[in-house]
Design an enzyme around this catalytic site. Structure first.
Site, mmCIF file in Angstrom:
data_model
loop_
_atom_site.group_PDB
_atom_site.id
_atom_site.type_symbol
_atom_site.label_atom_id
_atom_site.label_comp_id
_atom_site.label_asym_id
_atom_site.label_seq_id
_atom_site.Cartn_x
_atom_site.Cartn_y
_atom_site.Cartn_z
ATOM 1 N N SER A 45 71.556 124.269 5.340
ATOM 2 C CA SER A 45 71.731 124.168 3.896
ATOM 3 C C SER A 45 71.175 122.859 3.357
ATOM 4 O O SER A 45 70.666 122.816 2.236
ATOM 5 C CB SER A 45 73.204 124.330 3.517
ATOM 6 O OG SER A 45 74.005 123.360 4.139
ATOM 7 N N GLU A 46 71.282 121.774 4.155
ATOM 8 C CA GLU A 46 70.673 120.511 3.729
ATOM 9 C C GLU A 46 70.138 119.751 4.946
ATOM 10 O O GLU A 46 70.743 119.778 6.024
ATOM 11 C CB GLU A 46 71.687 119.584 3.038
ATOM 12 C CG GLU A 46 72.401 120.191 1.861
ATOM 13 C CD GLU A 46 71.564 120.268 0.611
ATOM 14 O OE1 GLU A 46 70.454 119.689 0.593
ATOM 15 O OE2 GLU A 46 72.034 120.893 -0.354
ATOM 16 N N THR A 47 69.021 119.076 4.742
ATOM 17 C CA THR A 47 68.532 118.072 5.682
ATOM 18 C C THR A 47 68.417 116.756 4.923
ATOM 19 O O THR A 47 67.849 116.708 3.825
ATOM 20 C CB THR A 47 67.170 118.467 6.273
ATOM 21 O OG1 THR A 47 67.326 119.682 7.021
ATOM 22 C CG2 THR A 47 66.636 117.376 7.194
#
Length: 273
Positions: A45-47
């Site tokens: 979902s996020e990096t």
């Protein structure tokens, strides 16, 4: 370059919300297109990407977050994951200040291994029920609130915890109702279970149908439930399949988010910027 996968807002692997963390050398970010390619490859979902800043300024690290398809203004779980990596590797020993699109953020580590993030409180504004939202969400809202510029979600209150847990949204339809996504929430059925309110987060507009645990959403959930429950210090459960707890403390224009994290993968990125 080392890349780590960290499960945030949990104290055990394979739960909470996984985030990619890359600590960059030098004093600038590579091209956004390259960061986006890496985030798409990581496909979480996020990096988070961070690089150190010169000493003596208002922040210690510059920080950016990317979903598989877009850069976002604010992300709680990937910030928690980044602070966890900084502290567990010895790159930070005290409070860490980040500069990001949403302003200056900070992270403070505690002796028990938890971390507290200091984020801006989302400004809530009650809004009329958008046409088609109930059908897209698969539930009947009690109230709907906007959450301001940096969060960019609709906060949707449902009648009870069971209604939140059983939602089965139409994600394509839901994507048309806000800039980033929809946060569904209700009061806990039984606060003795260790949480005061429950939520789920759906963000199809940025490539995430359902996010496991959304720290930034709690900057809106904290003032919402503090006003209703009459307490500034609360605990929220995000009731996704992976699940996670976020302790929230409303401090006026700032909201403190406390949780734990665990590194589950530590590897090497076999490409250059």
């Amino acid at each position: 370059m080392r890349i780590r996968i960290v499960d945030a807002f949990t104290d055990r692997p394979f739960s909470g919300n996984p985030a990619g963390v890359l600590l960059l050398e030098g004093g600038a970010f590579p091209a956004a297109e390259r960061l986006q390619e890496i985030a798409a490859e990581v496909n979480l979902s996020e990096t988070a990407f961070a690089h150190p800043l010169p000493p003596g300024g208002t922040a210690d690290w510059a920080l950016r977050w990317f979903t598989p398809v877009a850069e976002v203004d604010m992300c709680g779980h990937a910030t928690l994951a980044t602070a966890h990596v900084l502290h567990t590797t010895g790159l930070a020993t005290g409070p860490v200040r980040f500069t990001a699109r949403c302003g200056i953020l900070s992270a403070t580590a505690h002796p028990d291994g938890s971390l507290t993030l200091d984020f801006p409180t989302a400004p809530l504004s009650e809004e009329p029920m958008p046409y088609g939202l109930a059908d897209a969400l698969g539930g009947d809202p009690v109230s709907v609130h906007g959450t301001g510029e940096h969060v960019g979600d609709l906060l949707v209150e449902l009648r009870d915890e069971a209604a939140v847990r059983t939602l089965a949204p139409d994600f394509a339809a839901l994507a048309t109702h806000s800039r980033r996504g929809v946060i569904a929430t209700a009061a806990a059925e039984d606060p003795a279970r260790g949480y005061d309110y429950v939520s789920r987060g759906f963000f199809p507009g940025v490539g995430i149908d359902e996010d496991p645990v959304t720290g930034s959403a709690h900057t809106a959930l904290a003032p919402f439930w503090s006003a209703r429950l009459g307490r500034d210090d609360l605990t929220g459960l995000q009731a996704s399949a992976r699940s996670g707890l976020v302790r929230t403390a409303l401090r006026g224009e700032r909201t403190l988010l406390t949780g734990t994290a665990v590194t589950v993968i530590d590897g090497e990125l076999l490409t250059t910027f």
